[in-house]
Write a protein that holds these residues in place. Sequence first.
Motif, short mmCIF file in Angstrom:
data_model
loop_
_atom_site.label_atom_id
_atom_site.label_comp_id
_atom_site.label_asym_id
_atom_site.label_seq_id
_atom_site.Cartn_x
_atom_site.Cartn_y
_atom_site.Cartn_z
N HIS A 198 -6.17 -5.08 8.57
CA HIS A 198 -7.33 -4.19 8.60
C HIS A 198 -6.91 -2.81 8.11
O HIS A 198 -5.72 -2.50 8.03
N MET A 199 -7.90 -2.02 7.75
CA MET A 199 -7.63 -0.66 7.30
C MET A 199 -7.61 0.26 8.52
O MET A 199 -8.64 0.53 9.14
N LYS A 200 -6.44 0.75 8.86
CA LYS A 200 -6.32 1.57 10.06
C LYS A 200 -6.67 3.02 9.78
O LYS A 200 -7.28 3.70 10.61
N CYS B 253 0.83 -1.21 0.00
CA CYS B 253 0.00 0.00 0.00
C CYS B 253 0.87 1.26 0.00
O CYS B 253 1.63 1.49 0.93
N PRO B 254 0.75 2.10 -1.03
CA PRO B 254 1.59 3.30 -1.09
C PRO B 254 1.23 4.35 -0.05
O PRO B 254 2.04 5.22 0.26
N LEU B 255 0.03 4.27 0.49
CA LEU B 255 -0.38 5.24 1.52
C LEU B 255 -0.11 4.73 2.93
O LEU B 255 -0.29 5.47 3.90
N ASP B 256 0.29 3.47 3.06
CA ASP B 256 0.61 2.89 4.36
C ASP B 256 -0.57 3.00 5.33
O ASP B 256 -0.40 3.42 6.48
N VAL B 257 -1.76 2.62 4.86
CA VAL B 257 -2.95 2.75 5.71
C VAL B 257 -3.44 1.40 6.25
O VAL B 257 -4.39 1.36 7.01
N LEU B 258 -2.80 0.31 5.81
CA LEU B 258 -3.22 -1.01 6.30
C LEU B 258 -2.28 -1.47 7.40
O LEU B 258 -1.09 -1.13 7.41
N ARG B 259 -2.81 -2.25 8.32
CA ARG B 259 -2.02 -2.76 9.43
C ARG B 259 -2.45 -4.20 9.74
O ARG B 259 -3.54 -4.60 9.43
N CYS C 142 -5.86 2.17 -5.78
CA CYS C 142 -4.85 1.75 -6.76
C CYS C 142 -4.80 0.22 -6.88
O CYS C 142 -4.21 -0.31 -7.82
N MET C 143 -5.35 -0.49 -5.91
CA MET C 143 -5.67 -1.92 -5.99
C MET C 143 -4.59 -2.97 -5.73
O MET C 143 -4.91 -4.16 -5.72
N PRO C 144 -3.31 -2.65 -5.53
CA PRO C 144 -2.36 -3.75 -5.31
C PRO C 144 -2.66 -4.58 -4.07
O PRO C 144 -2.35 -5.77 -4.05
N GLU D 237 -8.00 6.32 4.30
CA GLU D 237 -7.51 7.04 3.12
C GLU D 237 -7.22 5.99 2.06
O GLU D 237 -6.68 4.93 2.39
N CYS D 238 -7.56 6.25 0.83
CA CYS D 238 -7.32 5.23 -0.18
C CYS D 238 -7.25 5.87 -1.56
O CYS D 238 -8.04 6.77 -1.88
N TRP D 239 -6.31 5.40 -2.36
CA TRP D 239 -6.18 5.88 -3.75
C TRP D 239 -6.87 4.92 -4.72
O TRP D 239 -6.80 5.12 -5.92
S1 SF4 Z 1 -6.27 0.41 -2.89
FE1 SF4 Z 1 -4.16 1.26 -2.81
S2 SF4 Z 1 -4.28 2.96 -1.34
FE2 SF4 Z 1 -6.12 1.74 -1.04
S3 SF4 Z 1 -5.56 0.35 0.66
FE3 SF4 Z 1 -5.15 -0.74 -1.30
S4 SF4 Z 1 -3.01 -0.36 -1.77
FE4 SF4 Z 1 -3.66 1.14 -0.21
#
Ligand code: SF4
Length: 80
Positions: free
Chosen positions: A50-52, A32-38, A59-61, A55-57
């Motif tokens: 989980h999503m801490k 995750c490029p935003l580093d929002v998962l933990r 981007c789907m990886p 915020e999300c782009w």
């Molecule tokens: S879709 Fe992208 S920004 Fe959103 S949680 Fe997944 S990797 Fe992170």
Amino acid sequence: MPLAHAASTVPVVIDNDLCIADKGCTVCVEVCPLDVLRITDMLDGRKTAHMKYDECWYCMPCEADCPTGAVTVNIPYLLK
Ligand code: SF4
Ligand code: SF4
């Protein structure tokens, strides 16, 4: 960045039954490029992602790279 309080309302939902964080997987957290998962401990002692931070782009990886298909990214209708 706002803390994500309720897992059911955040854009990225993890299926705890499919997640293998207990076996050491941290793929979604790392990609995750935003580093929002933990990775977190559940009440039963198992680990899950989980999503801490809410915020999300989109981007789907995280969804694409999860080895068990545990991640669902709910893309808002207006972005589809
Ligand atoms: S879709 Fe992208 S920004 Fe959103 S949680 Fe997944 S990797 Fe992170
Ligand atoms: S990539 Fe999938 S299996 Fe691995 S920690 Fe994330 S949700 Fe769990």
